[in-house]
Design an enzyme around this catalytic site. Structure first.
Site, PDB file in Angstrom:
ATOM      1  N   GLY A  72       0.551  -0.841  -0.028  1.00 31.61           N
ATOM      2  CA  GLY A  72      -0.136   0.114  -0.108  1.00 31.61           C
ATOM      3  C   GLY A  72       0.630   1.292   0.265  1.00 31.61           C
ATOM      4  O   GLY A  72       0.981   2.385  -0.969  1.00 31.61           O
TER       5      GLY A  72
ATOM      6  N   GLY B 140       0.325  -7.149   1.637  1.00 37.65           N
ATOM      7  CA  GLY B 140       0.868  -8.560   2.782  1.00 37.65           C
ATOM      8  C   GLY B 140       0.480  -9.468   1.997  1.00 37.65           C
ATOM      9  O   GLY B 140       1.556 -10.643   1.991  1.00 37.65           O
TER      10      GLY B 140
END
Ligand code: AMP
Length: 397
Positions: A355, A378
């Site tokens: 992100g 992730g």
């Protein structure tokens, strides 16, 4: 892994697990709708096939079992409707598997889109509860997982629900297929030289990924807070910079492994240093070896930027994960923005994951120049680590 294209979904009820976990400002306005836009291809595909479409996603971390307006997906439903530009109504349920969701799902017409409320309002979501998954599955004839960003979590809407469908009735959506194909192709058969640029705050979050990457790449470039653990392991004075003293041995081992494998390992040679973690203090640009005691490195310096650009020059494949400094503060954003420009200007296949990193590329205006910007931080790290993602496994069982 099957793709939605392999399924006969025409006119059927289709449940699509999306990842609508988008950032919002303090007034609840969506500040970056990339994840919503990334899901449109699959939704449009289903609309074109006259499906009844049930969308579901989690949003942040509400207390399970409790409705709280700030975690509601209602603003997301509005945005999906705006972006889809459909004539049909966009339906929004006020619950997940309750009366409202069920009655709205039952009265859907072909081409209608229904968004369920935040999956995490239900306790069963994060506990991968089978009963909850069965309730979700009862909404549809087909299960599509397009939530790459949530695939590393063994949650009910990702894992248990997939077990309610046989392999002819479940598949990956377009976004998911694209993400997985990109990462696996690049990791299995990279065009060389293959360079990994890794930054961000800590080594700990990326230790496994780094350990795996080192066996695949030709060069590693390290920036951000994590660089200081490596610099300290090399014996440098790092002042009050971010460091993980418990990982000094691991850092040394990674550098030794790089040396053994002939992998070039680049660390910052100069830094932007400050007396405290703040935007409003005078800073110095100093060689890495001259960090004053009591000062901290908050960005890579101009010489590191140039060095890293040289190292990237001949790259054919680049994976980038993690900013080079505290890019949220203007004073320490230059290293990350420059890195984004350097990567964008190469002729390599460039993959941006995470992100924060996608945010840097966006701020730098380079997103269109990158080959691929992943929506899942992730999950993409887990793929790089070589770990099996529960969401992918569940589609294959
Ligand atoms: P991660 O979530 O591990 O990718 O880390 C991203 C965060 O690392 C960003 O919020 C940056 O502000 C932070 N960061 C990058 N460089 C530094 C640094 N030198 N010192 C402290 N934090 C940093």
């Amino acid at each position: 892994m099957k793709s939605i294209k392999n399924l006969d979904i025409d006119g059927k009820r289709v449940f699509i697990r999306c990842d609508f976990n988008v950032p919002k400002d303090e007034f609840g306005n969506i500040t970056d709708d990339r994840r919503i836009r990334a899901s449109l291809q699959t939704i449009r595909y289903c609309i074109d096939r006259d499906c009844k479409i049930i969308l579901a996603s989690h949003y942040e971390r509400p207390k399970a079992g409790k409705y709280e307006e700030k975690f509601s997906l209602a603003p997301i439903a509005k945005r999906i409707h705006t972006l889809l530009k459909i004539k049909n109504e966009m339906l929004m349920a006020t619950d997940v598997i309750g009366e409202d969701a069920k009655s709205k799902a039952n009265s859907m017409k072909e081409g209608d889109v229904l968004l369920l409320e935040n999956l995490r309002y239900e306790v069963g979501e994060t506990s991968n509860d089978e009963e909850f998954a069965k309730e979700l599955a009862s909404f549809a004839d087909f299960y599509i997982n397009d939530a790459f960003g949530a695939c590393h979590r063994k949650h009910a809407s990702i894992y248990a629900i997939a077990q309610q469908f046989d392999t002819d009735h479940k598949a990956a959506g377009f976004l998911m297929s694209k993400e997985v194909n990109f990462f696996s192709k690049v990791l299995e058969r990279p065009i060389r030289p293959f360079v990994a640029v890794v930054g961000g705050s800590k080594v700990s979050g990326k230790l496994e990924a780094l350990t795996n990457l080192i066996t695949k790449v030709d060069k590693v470039i390290i920036g951000g807070g994590m660089a200081f653990t490596f610099l300290k392991a090399q014996g440098h004075e790092i002042g009050t910079s971010l460091v993980e003293d418990n990982l000094l041995n691991e850092a040394t081992a990674i550098m030794a492994k790089a040396k053994d494998l002939g992998v070039k390992f680049y660390l910052p040679i100069d830094l932007v240093v400050a007396p405290e973690f703040s935007d409003s203090v005078p800073v110095k640009y100093l060689p890495t070896q001259e960090i004053p005691i009591g000062w901290m490195g908050l960005d890579i310096g101009p010489a590191s930027s140039r060095l890293f650009r040289e190292a990237l020059n001949d790259a054919q494949t680049i994976i980038w994960n993690g900013p080079m400094g505290v890019y949220e503060m203007d004073k320490y954003s230059k290293g990350s923005l420059q890195m984004s420009h350097h990567i964008a200007q190469t002729h390599a296949t460039t993959i941006v994951g995470g992100g924060d990193t996608a945010d840097v590329a966006q701020r730098a205006g380079d997103v269109d120049e990158m080959t691929f910007v992943s929506t899942g931080g992730g999950a993409s790290l887990k793929l790089i680590e070589g770990v099996e993602l529960p969401g992918l496994k569940a589609l294959e069982l």
